[in-house]
Write a protein that holds these residues in place. Structure first.
Motif, PDB file in Angstrom:
ATOM      1  N   ASP A 186       0.571  -1.118  -0.081  1.00  0.00           N
ATOM      2  CA  ASP A 186      -0.096  -0.102  -0.008  1.00  0.00           C
ATOM      3  C   ASP A 186       0.722   1.274   0.187  1.00  0.00           C
ATOM      4  O   ASP A 186       0.578   2.331   0.850  1.00  0.00           O
ATOM      5  CB  ASP A 186      -1.032  -0.084   1.170  1.00  0.00           C
ATOM      6  N   ILE A 187       1.750   1.387  -0.812  1.00  0.00           N
ATOM      7  CA  ILE A 187       2.755   2.444  -0.955  1.00  0.00           C
ATOM      8  C   ILE A 187       2.030   3.568  -1.710  1.00  0.00           C
ATOM      9  O   ILE A 187       1.653   3.372  -2.831  1.00  0.00           O
ATOM     10  CB  ILE A 187       4.004   2.097  -1.567  1.00  0.00           C
ATOM     11  N   SER A 188       2.112   4.911  -1.115  1.00  0.00           N
ATOM     12  CA  SER A 188       1.877   5.896  -1.774  1.00  0.00           C
ATOM     13  C   SER A 188       2.769   7.161  -1.497  1.00  0.00           C
ATOM     14  O   SER A 188       3.311   7.118  -0.734  1.00  0.00           O
ATOM     15  CB  SER A 188       0.377   6.294  -1.709  1.00  0.00           C
ATOM     16  N   VAL A 189       2.708   8.092  -2.640  1.00  0.00           N
ATOM     17  CA  VAL A 189       3.512   9.169  -2.350  1.00  0.00           C
ATOM     18  C   VAL A 189       2.559  10.428  -1.452  1.00  0.00           C
ATOM     19  O   VAL A 189       1.545  10.572  -1.944  1.00  0.00           O
ATOM     20  CB  VAL A 189       3.977   9.877  -3.855  1.00  0.00           C
ATOM     21  N   ILE A 190       3.334  10.640  -0.639  1.00  0.00           N
ATOM     22  CA  ILE A 190       2.788  11.740   0.240  1.00  0.00           C
ATOM     23  C   ILE A 190       3.147  13.229  -0.321  1.00  0.00           C
ATOM     24  O   ILE A 190       2.530  14.229  -0.389  1.00  0.00           O
ATOM     25  CB  ILE A 190       3.026  11.538   1.631  1.00  0.00           C
ATOM     26  N   LYS A 191       4.551  13.315  -0.310  1.00  0.00           N
ATOM     27  CA  LYS A 191       5.275  14.672  -0.694  1.00  0.00           C
ATOM     28  C   LYS A 191       6.140  14.310  -1.671  1.00  0.00           C
ATOM     29  O   LYS A 191       7.071  13.208  -1.409  1.00  0.00           O
ATOM     30  CB  LYS A 191       5.567  15.314   0.304  1.00  0.00           C
ATOM     31  N   TYR A 192       6.661  14.975  -2.645  1.00  0.00           N
ATOM     32  CA  TYR A 192       7.754  15.021  -3.649  1.00  0.00           C
ATOM     33  C   TYR A 192       7.976  16.374  -4.200  1.00  0.00           C
ATOM     34  O   TYR A 192       7.500  16.853  -4.788  1.00  0.00           O
ATOM     35  CB  TYR A 192       7.442  13.883  -4.706  1.00  0.00           C
ATOM     36  N   ALA A 193       8.960  17.014  -3.347  1.00  0.00           N
ATOM     37  CA  ALA A 193       9.483  18.331  -3.691  1.00  0.00           C
ATOM     38  C   ALA A 193      11.133  18.692  -3.504  1.00  0.00           C
ATOM     39  O   ALA A 193      11.181  18.132  -2.412  1.00  0.00           O
ATOM     40  CB  ALA A 193       8.510  19.342  -3.122  1.00  0.00           C
ATOM     41  N   GLY A 194      11.521  19.376  -4.163  1.00  0.00           N
ATOM     42  CA  GLY A 194      12.799  19.760  -3.915  1.00  0.00           C
ATOM     43  C   GLY A 194      13.757  18.509  -3.666  1.00  0.00           C
ATOM     44  O   GLY A 194      14.871  18.568  -2.749  1.00  0.00           O
ATOM     45  N   GLY A 195      13.441  17.399  -4.174  1.00  0.00           N
ATOM     46  CA  GLY A 195      14.286  16.295  -4.062  1.00  0.00           C
ATOM     47  C   GLY A 195      14.001  15.485  -2.872  1.00  0.00           C
ATOM     48  O   GLY A 195      14.576  14.206  -2.556  1.00  0.00           O
ATOM     49  N   ASP A 196      13.293  16.002  -1.771  1.00  0.00           N
ATOM     50  CA  ASP A 196      12.641  15.081  -0.781  1.00  0.00           C
ATOM     51  C   ASP A 196      11.328  14.304  -1.232  1.00  0.00           C
ATOM     52  O   ASP A 196      10.553  14.889  -1.766  1.00  0.00           O
ATOM     53  CB  ASP A 196      12.356  16.127   0.456  1.00  0.00           C
ATOM     54  N   LEU A 197      11.284  13.029  -0.714  1.00  0.00           N
ATOM     55  CA  LEU A 197      10.322  12.286  -1.108  1.00  0.00           C
ATOM     56  C   LEU A 197       9.774  11.502   0.203  1.00  0.00           C
ATOM     57  O   LEU A 197      10.532  10.980   1.101  1.00  0.00           O
ATOM     58  CB  LEU A 197      10.536  11.081  -1.977  1.00  0.00           C
ATOM     59  N   ALA A 198       8.408  11.614   0.731  1.00  0.00           N
ATOM     60  CA  ALA A 198       7.880  11.072   1.664  1.00  0.00           C
ATOM     61  C   ALA A 198       6.892  10.086   1.015  1.00  0.00           C
ATOM     62  O   ALA A 198       6.112  10.380   0.264  1.00  0.00           O
ATOM     63  CB  ALA A 198       6.845  11.984   2.429  1.00  0.00           C
ATOM     64  N   LEU A 199       6.885   8.934   1.584  1.00  0.00           N
ATOM     65  CA  LEU A 199       6.025   7.598   1.132  1.00  0.00           C
ATOM     66  C   LEU A 199       5.343   7.346   2.477  1.00  0.00           C
ATOM     67  O   LEU A 199       5.599   7.381   3.611  1.00  0.00           O
ATOM     68  CB  LEU A 199       6.666   6.496   0.610  1.00  0.00           C
ATOM     69  N   SER A 200       3.863   6.819   2.009  1.00  0.00           N
ATOM     70  CA  SER A 200       3.224   6.196   3.181  1.00  0.00           C
ATOM     71  C   SER A 200       2.923   4.674   2.790  1.00  0.00           C
ATOM     72  O   SER A 200       2.970   4.348   1.531  1.00  0.00           O
ATOM     73  CB  SER A 200       2.006   6.953   3.387  1.00  0.00           C
ATOM     74  N   GLY A 201       2.627   3.802   3.912  1.00  0.00           N
ATOM     75  CA  GLY A 201       2.637   2.515   3.522  1.00  0.00           C
ATOM     76  C   GLY A 201       3.264   1.564   4.381  1.00  0.00           C
ATOM     77  O   GLY A 201       4.253   2.319   5.168  1.00  0.00           O
ATOM     78  N   LYS A 202       3.450   0.379   4.368  1.00  0.00           N
ATOM     79  CA  LYS A 202       4.335  -0.590   5.105  1.00  0.00           C
ATOM     80  C   LYS A 202       5.644  -0.896   4.271  1.00  0.00           C
ATOM     81  O   LYS A 202       5.361  -1.551   3.195  1.00  0.00           O
ATOM     82  CB  LYS A 202       3.402  -1.769   5.436  1.00  0.00           C
ATOM     83  N   ILE A 203       6.505  -0.269   4.614  1.00  0.00           N
ATOM     84  CA  ILE A 203       8.071  -0.425   3.843  1.00  0.00           C
ATOM     85  C   ILE A 203       8.609  -1.791   4.460  1.00  0.00           C
ATOM     86  O   ILE A 203       8.770  -1.818   5.579  1.00  0.00           O
ATOM     87  CB  ILE A 203       8.836   0.881   4.024  1.00  0.00           C
ATOM     88  N   LEU A 204       8.616  -2.651   3.431  1.00  0.00           N
ATOM     89  CA  LEU A 204       9.349  -3.960   3.798  1.00  0.00           C
ATOM     90  C   LEU A 204      10.801  -4.008   3.560  1.00  0.00           C
ATOM     91  O   LEU A 204      11.483  -4.706   4.335  1.00  0.00           O
ATOM     92  CB  LEU A 204       8.761  -5.078   3.008  1.00  0.00           C
ATOM     93  N   LYS A 205      11.276  -3.271   2.448  1.00  0.00           N
ATOM     94  CA  LYS A 205      12.593  -3.414   2.124  1.00  0.00           C
ATOM     95  C   LYS A 205      13.060  -2.116   1.390  1.00  0.00           C
ATOM     96  O   LYS A 205      12.264  -1.722   0.280  1.00  0.00           O
ATOM     97  CB  LYS A 205      12.887  -4.766   1.462  1.00  0.00           C
ATOM     98  N   VAL A 206      14.363  -1.654   1.371  1.00  0.00           N
ATOM     99  CA  VAL A 206      15.091  -0.746   0.452  1.00  0.00           C
ATOM    100  C   VAL A 206      16.205  -1.355  -0.057  1.00  0.00           C
ATOM    101  O   VAL A 206      17.080  -1.774   0.673  1.00  0.00           O
ATOM    102  CB  VAL A 206      15.481   0.514   1.358  1.00  0.00           C
ATOM    103  N   GLU A 207      16.395  -1.508  -1.434  1.00  0.00           N
ATOM    104  CA  GLU A 207      17.473  -1.912  -1.927  1.00  0.00           C
ATOM    105  C   GLU A 207      18.264  -1.085  -2.824  1.00  0.00           C
ATOM    106  O   GLU A 207      17.542  -0.025  -3.464  1.00  0.00           O
ATOM    107  CB  GLU A 207      17.100  -3.239  -2.948  1.00  0.00           C
ATOM    108  N   CYS A 208      19.737  -1.015  -2.800  1.00  0.00           N
ATOM    109  CA  CYS A 208      20.360  -0.398  -3.642  1.00  0.00           C
ATOM    110  C   CYS A 208      20.649  -1.016  -5.031  1.00  0.00           C
ATOM    111  O   CYS A 208      21.196  -2.085  -5.148  1.00  0.00           O
ATOM    112  CB  CYS A 208      21.446   0.205  -2.974  1.00  0.00           C
ATOM    113  N   CYS A 209      20.363  -0.653  -6.044  1.00  0.00           N
ATOM    114  CA  CYS A 209      20.430  -1.032  -7.486  1.00  0.00           C
ATOM    115  C   CYS A 209      21.603  -0.306  -8.253  1.00  0.00           C
ATOM    116  O   CYS A 209      21.275   0.887  -8.457  1.00  0.00           O
ATOM    117  CB  CYS A 209      19.134  -1.353  -8.270  1.00  0.00           C
TER     118      CYS A 209
END
Length: 88
Positions: free
Chosen positions: A64-87
């Motif tokens: 259930d990820i959704s974008v709350i705010k994206y401005a000036g290079g800053d990003l806020a997401l809502s939802g249950k974050i399970l993993k962040v991977e660097c690709c």
């Protein structure tokens, strides 16, 4: 208002920022995540967000990820974050 409440909650957790290849982000369990220095959102769905950063890409996986705010290079997401991977 939920958005303002969410942003205040994120700001209160910004001190323990994590670093991954010089990239800063914070995950708040069960609430969402905050990312700095995002150049572009490459892909977005309710379960995956791919972000372009200076040194590659980050893939954010969750529910259930959704974008709350994206401005000036800053990003806020809502939802249950399970993993962040660097690709690279």
């Amino acid at each position: 208002m939920y958005v303002l409440s969410f942003e205040r909650e994120i700001e209160s957790f910004l001190n323990p920022l994590k670093q991954s290849f010089g990239y800063k982000y914070t995950v708040i369990d069960g609430v969402g995540a905050y990312f700095e220095s995002v150049l572009k959102i490459n892909e977005i769905s309710t379960y995956c967000v791919t972000l372009l950063i200076k040194k590659g890409q980050l893939k954010v996986l969750g529910e259930d990820i959704s974008v709350i705010k994206y401005a000036g290079g800053d990003l806020a997401l809502s939802g249950k974050i399970l993993k962040v991977e660097c690709c690279q």
